[in-house]
Design an enzyme around this catalytic site. Structure first.
Site, short mmCIF file in Angstrom:
data_model
loop_
_atom_site.label_atom_id
_atom_site.label_comp_id
_atom_site.label_asym_id
_atom_site.label_seq_id
_atom_site.Cartn_x
_atom_site.Cartn_y
_atom_site.Cartn_z
N PRO A 2 0.82 -1.21 0.00
CA PRO A 2 0.00 0.00 0.00
C PRO A 2 0.86 1.27 0.00
O PRO A 2 1.88 1.33 0.68
CB PRO A 2 -0.80 -0.11 1.31
CG PRO A 2 -0.76 -1.55 1.66
CD PRO A 2 0.55 -2.07 1.15
N GLU A 3 0.44 2.25 -0.77
CA GLU A 3 1.15 3.52 -0.77
C GLU A 3 0.55 4.42 0.31
O GLU A 3 -0.41 4.07 1.00
CB GLU A 3 1.08 4.15 -2.16
CG GLU A 3 1.71 3.22 -3.21
CD GLU A 3 2.13 3.91 -4.49
OE1 GLU A 3 2.33 5.14 -4.50
OE2 GLU A 3 2.29 3.20 -5.50
N LYS A 52 4.49 5.22 4.88
CA LYS A 52 3.83 3.92 4.87
C LYS A 52 3.73 3.31 6.27
O LYS A 52 3.47 2.11 6.40
CB LYS A 52 4.57 2.98 3.91
CG LYS A 52 4.59 3.50 2.47
CD LYS A 52 5.33 2.57 1.53
CE LYS A 52 5.37 3.13 0.13
NZ LYS A 52 6.05 2.22 -0.82
N ARG A 258 13.36 -2.09 -9.47
CA ARG A 258 11.91 -1.98 -9.63
C ARG A 258 11.58 -1.75 -11.09
O ARG A 258 12.35 -1.12 -11.83
CB ARG A 258 11.36 -0.80 -8.81
CG ARG A 258 11.73 -0.80 -7.34
CD ARG A 258 10.96 -1.82 -6.54
NE ARG A 258 9.53 -1.54 -6.56
CZ ARG A 258 8.92 -0.69 -5.73
NH1 ARG A 258 9.63 -0.01 -4.84
NH2 ARG A 258 7.62 -0.51 -5.78
#
Length: 268
Positions: A2-3, A52, A258
């Protein structure tokens, strides 16, 4: 994972559920049994999101710190809780609500020194009123690393993940590979403002939407996006598809471990 917008939504929800209430805490799984025993009987004073990280501040001088990581999730409701199913790390209950936490990367109790140390190692959170974008920019401007990897560094910008970083760079016309030291103030200021507004919209909607009105499906006639992440985006996970602005094929490459997505024409 989750951001930051999701964590800020959770903080607000948990404050509404338990704020000012005495809680009972259990660890059905057993991995947080000692911490749950210390929390039981405490009153939740305030919740806080920083990047986060989710923080529950209790009147016993200790803080519950949760980082959901890749697999963590909350479930909750009103009234009596159901029989625990699966690996419930933490269950909180009050006279009004119940809340279960499963699969987090971190679920631990912090003292005030621990909380201060966490805040000190995190960069500016675009969703917080105390954010210091100038401090984040100073770190970016000194670095030869790619701007995408710098924006993903939680010690520089806290809360922005891969979706927001790919999208805000597209909207700014900046390639993700550009070195941070080549980002000038005239580029940084609108980039930060846009990131803050996109994340605030994410808090309001509960999903990430980054596409401007003129590029929405109902305007252009294209099919809506179908993706488990939800929301309309320009480049994230759209490799090989036409750019919504110029029709150039969206690119993808590994950047700092990424996947990164961008339009070669719109982000030269």
């Amino acid at each position: 994972m989750p951001e930051g917008h999701t964590i800020h939504r959770l903080a607000a929800e948990h404050q509404a559920m338990f704020g000012g209430d005495k809680v009972t805490a259990l660890s059905p799984q057993g991995r947080f049994a000692a911490g749950a025993a210390r929390l039981s009987g405490a009153t939740l004073q305030e919740t806080e999101a920083y990047g986060k990280h989710l923080l529950h501040h209790y009147d016993i001088g200790e803080t519950l710190h949760v980082h959901l990581g890749l697999y963590g999730a909350f479930a909750g409701g009103e009234g009596e809780p159901p029989v625990p199913v699966g690996q419930v790390r933490l269950r909180l209950t009050s006279d009004r609500h119940w809340l279960d936490l499963r699969g987090p990367t971190a679920c631990e109790l912090f003292n005030p020194t621990d909380v201060d140390a966490l805040r000190a190692r995190l960069g500016a959170d675009p969703l917080r009123d105390d954010a210091d974008p100038a401090g984040s920019y100073a770190k970016i401007r000194r670095s030869a690393k790619s701007v995408a990897s710098l924006l993903l560094d939680q010690s520089i910008v806290a809360g922005a993940g891969l979706v927001y970083v790919c999208e805000v760079l597209f909207r700014a016309g900046i390639p993700p590979t550009r070195p941070g030291r080549e980002i000038d103030p005239a580029q940084w200021e609108p980039l930060w403002t846009d990131l803050r507004e996109l994340m605030r919209e994410g808090v309001r909607r509960g999903r990430i939407d980054t596409v401007r009105d003129q590029h929405l499906p109902e305007v252009t006639g294209r099919p809506p996006r179908v993706d488990r992440h939800g929301g309309e985006v320009y480049v994230y996970r759209r490799a090989g598809q036409p750019c919504l602005v110029c029709s150039t094929e969206v690119s993808r490459a590994d950047l700092a471990g990424r996947n990164s997505y961008w339009c070669p024409a719109c982000q030269p």
